[in-house]
Design a protein around this motif. Sequence first.
Motif, PDB file in Angstrom:
ATOM      1  N   LEU A 165      -2.377   5.195   6.537  1.00 43.88           N
ATOM      2  CA  LEU A 165      -2.561   6.634   6.725  1.00 43.88           C
ATOM      3  C   LEU A 165      -1.259   7.346   7.055  1.00 43.88           C
ATOM      4  O   LEU A 165      -1.157   8.563   6.875  1.00 43.88           O
ATOM      5  N   HIS A 166      -0.239   6.605   7.510  1.00 44.88           N
ATOM      6  CA  HIS A 166       0.960   7.239   8.049  1.00 44.88           C
ATOM      7  C   HIS A 166       2.243   6.904   7.294  1.00 44.88           C
ATOM      8  O   HIS A 166       3.192   7.688   7.337  1.00 44.88           O
ATOM      9  N   PHE A 167       2.286   5.764   6.627  1.00 43.53           N
ATOM     10  CA  PHE A 167       3.533   5.320   6.005  1.00 43.53           C
ATOM     11  C   PHE A 167       3.507   5.530   4.494  1.00 43.53           C
ATOM     12  O   PHE A 167       2.469   5.364   3.847  1.00 43.53           O
ATOM     13  N   GLU A 168       4.667   5.883   3.982  1.00 49.32           N
ATOM     14  CA  GLU A 168       4.800   6.013   2.534  1.00 49.32           C
ATOM     15  C   GLU A 168       4.519   4.680   1.846  1.00 49.32           C
ATOM     16  O   GLU A 168       3.869   4.623   0.802  1.00 49.32           O
ATOM     17  N   GLY A 208      14.445  -1.146   0.892  1.00 48.45           N
ATOM     18  CA  GLY A 208      14.793   0.009   1.698  1.00 48.45           C
ATOM     19  C   GLY A 208      13.834   0.248   2.839  1.00 48.45           C
ATOM     20  O   GLY A 208      13.527   1.399   3.201  1.00 48.45           O
ATOM     21  N   ILE A 209      13.376  -0.828   3.455  1.00 45.64           N
ATOM     22  CA  ILE A 209      12.390  -0.740   4.540  1.00 45.64           C
ATOM     23  C   ILE A 209      13.093  -0.476   5.866  1.00 45.64           C
ATOM     24  O   ILE A 209      14.109  -1.094   6.177  1.00 45.64           O
ATOM     25  N   GLY A 210      12.517   0.425   6.662  1.00 41.39           N
ATOM     26  CA  GLY A 210      13.178   0.850   7.889  1.00 41.39           C
ATOM     27  C   GLY A 210      12.751   0.135   9.146  1.00 41.39           C
ATOM     28  O   GLY A 210      13.445   0.189  10.171  1.00 41.39           O
ATOM     29  N   GLN A 211      11.605  -0.553   9.134  1.00 40.11           N
ATOM     30  CA  GLN A 211      11.109  -1.252  10.322  1.00 40.11           C
ATOM     31  C   GLN A 211      10.349  -2.511   9.885  1.00 40.11           C
ATOM     32  O   GLN A 211       9.646  -2.498   8.872  1.00 40.11           O
ATOM     33  N   ILE A 212      10.505  -3.588  10.663  1.00 31.68           N
ATOM     34  CA  ILE A 212       9.813  -4.855  10.402  1.00 31.68           C
ATOM     35  C   ILE A 212       8.973  -5.203  11.621  1.00 31.68           C
ATOM     36  O   ILE A 212       9.471  -5.185  12.749  1.00 31.68           O
ATOM     37  N   ILE A 246       0.867  -1.182   0.000  1.00 33.80           N
ATOM     38  CA  ILE A 246       0.000   0.000   0.000  1.00 33.80           C
ATOM     39  C   ILE A 246       0.905   1.234   0.000  1.00 33.80           C
ATOM     40  O   ILE A 246       1.783   1.366   0.856  1.00 33.80           O
ATOM     41  N   ARG A 247       0.688   2.121  -0.947  1.00 34.76           N
ATOM     42  CA  ARG A 247       1.531   3.317  -1.095  1.00 34.76           C
ATOM     43  C   ARG A 247       0.726   4.577  -0.828  1.00 34.76           C
ATOM     44  O   ARG A 247      -0.384   4.738  -1.335  1.00 34.76           O
ATOM     45  N   ASN A 248       1.318   5.467  -0.034  1.00 34.95           N
ATOM     46  CA  ASN A 248       0.710   6.741   0.317  1.00 34.95           C
ATOM     47  C   ASN A 248       1.781   7.818   0.176  1.00 34.95           C
ATOM     48  O   ASN A 248       2.664   7.943   1.038  1.00 34.95           O
ATOM     49  N   PRO A 249       1.754   8.631  -0.878  1.00 33.36           N
ATOM     50  CA  PRO A 249       2.800   9.640  -1.096  1.00 33.36           C
ATOM     51  C   PRO A 249       2.873  10.685   0.005  1.00 33.36           C
ATOM     52  O   PRO A 249       3.900  11.364   0.154  1.00 33.36           O
ATOM     53  N   GLU A 250       1.834  10.799   0.814  1.00 32.72           N
ATOM     54  CA  GLU A 250       1.835  11.768   1.899  1.00 32.72           C
ATOM     55  C   GLU A 250       2.378  11.185   3.200  1.00 32.72           C
ATOM     56  O   GLU A 250       2.548  11.902   4.179  1.00 32.72           O
ATOM     57  N   GLY A 251       2.656   9.869   3.221  1.00 35.19           N
ATOM     58  CA  GLY A 251       3.182   9.231   4.417  1.00 35.19           C
ATOM     59  C   GLY A 251       4.695   9.316   4.485  1.00 35.19           C
ATOM     60  O   GLY A 251       5.363   9.788   3.554  1.00 35.19           O
ATOM     61  N   THR A 252       5.246   8.828   5.584  1.00 42.60           N
ATOM     62  CA  THR A 252       6.702   8.830   5.764  1.00 42.60           C
ATOM     63  C   THR A 252       7.153   7.456   6.263  1.00 42.60           C
ATOM     64  O   THR A 252       6.520   6.850   7.123  1.00 42.60           O
ATOM     65  N   GLY A 253       8.267   6.993   5.712  1.00 46.80           N
ATOM     66  CA  GLY A 253       8.837   5.727   6.151  1.00 46.80           C
ATOM     67  C   GLY A 253       8.207   4.528   5.462  1.00 46.80           C
ATOM     68  O   GLY A 253       7.109   4.606   4.908  1.00 46.80           O
ATOM     69  N   LYS A 254       8.963   3.433   5.492  1.00 49.86           N
ATOM     70  CA  LYS A 254       8.482   2.182   4.906  1.00 49.86           C
ATOM     71  C   LYS A 254       8.429   1.113   5.995  1.00 49.86           C
ATOM     72  O   LYS A 254       9.365   0.968   6.772  1.00 49.86           O
ATOM     73  N   LEU A 255       7.328   0.377   6.013  1.00 48.54           N
ATOM     74  CA  LEU A 255       7.086  -0.623   7.052  1.00 48.54           C
ATOM     75  C   LEU A 255       6.796  -1.971   6.406  1.00 48.54           C
ATOM     76  O   LEU A 255       5.992  -2.062   5.476  1.00 48.54           O
ATOM     77  N   LEU A 256       7.470  -3.020   6.909  1.00 52.83           N
ATOM     78  CA  LEU A 256       7.166  -4.392   6.497  1.00 52.83           C
ATOM     79  C   LEU A 256       6.415  -5.079   7.632  1.00 52.83           C
ATOM     80  O   LEU A 256       6.893  -5.126   8.765  1.00 52.83           O
TER      81      LEU A 256
END
Length: 374
Positions: A325-328, A350-354, A299-309
Amino acid sequence: MTTRYSRFLSALFCLFLGGLLAWHLLLPDRERSDVENRTLAQFPAFSWESLKSGDFTQGVEDYFADQFPLRDQWTGLKARTEQLLGKREFNGVYLCSDALISKVEPPRDGLEEKNLRYVARLAESADCPVYLGLIPSAAEIHRDRLPKGAESWDQAAFIARAGELENITPVDFLTALSAHAGEDIYYRTDHHWTTLGAYYGYAALMEALGRGEEVLEQEAFERRDFPPVSNGFQGTLYSQSGIHWLEPDDIEFWVEDHFEVSSWRTGREEKSFLYDTGKLGEKDKYSAFLGGNQPLCVIRNPEGTGKLLVIRDSYADSLAPFLALHFEEVHLLDPRYYRYASAAYAQEKGIGQIVVAYSVPNFIADRNLVLLAQ
């Protein structure tokens, strides 16, 4: 009892059985039971080998049991009769007033400890922080509602044990859900949490990720201004138990579907949606969230920040819209269908959190989590 009366009862019983057999032969075979949510047995192909092995006779027995006239009505009548006799457990499901709660059996072969070790090995191989969120089922949160003397495995103790893992940050779903135990956080006829339950899970997860200040209040979703998208959900516990007299559940969508969603159901990227409203016309209405089980969803949201797996089971289907609602980018990976290394996937994207987000009953029984150790 006179001989004439005995013969009359015997003849009446034979007539009844003969009528059922004739009815069965005249009716077309059903391929599926929507009430039981499963495929029904068909008449087996004959071979001498299958006859000698017993497979043919077993297949015939299964066929007649599944294709029995008015099978759904008979199973419901059986459950109602057993209830009147004082029974409270039906095929591993407890009847708790107006709700059904699935019994959680103890894990086998130490699988629960093995799965914790696999998560620990994921944390060792990943290049980013790893979080473990074990979601308790209704049998834990509503333990006080279970019938007197009912058995159900201690999920809270296992969650505490999982919280002791090194290099892994726990997500406290247990406290978040327990604080709202009096609310409708689980479906009454299904094992999943409701959208309200998923909302409280979302708040707990965002807090663990260090982004608790971003959590939206319930009022932000204006959910009271919209009717349920379905008021006829009869879930897996309804099918499993045979208890068919409870009122159906409502299903609610809180998050507006305006994101870019991709699915890999067929092995290649295809456009998808947060909600597949076509599923609301099927038996498994919960699969309307993200369209149901799949190996990978992004799910992609250009207004979000960060990448989550999120390495997850089906509970995350109704959790994902809140996270979007919160993650890119929110990547949802199901190890039951995705067979490759999770740590390598996170590094490549390039995911920052799992986050490993699993319901406890699924976590302690899933043999696919060994893939996390790759």
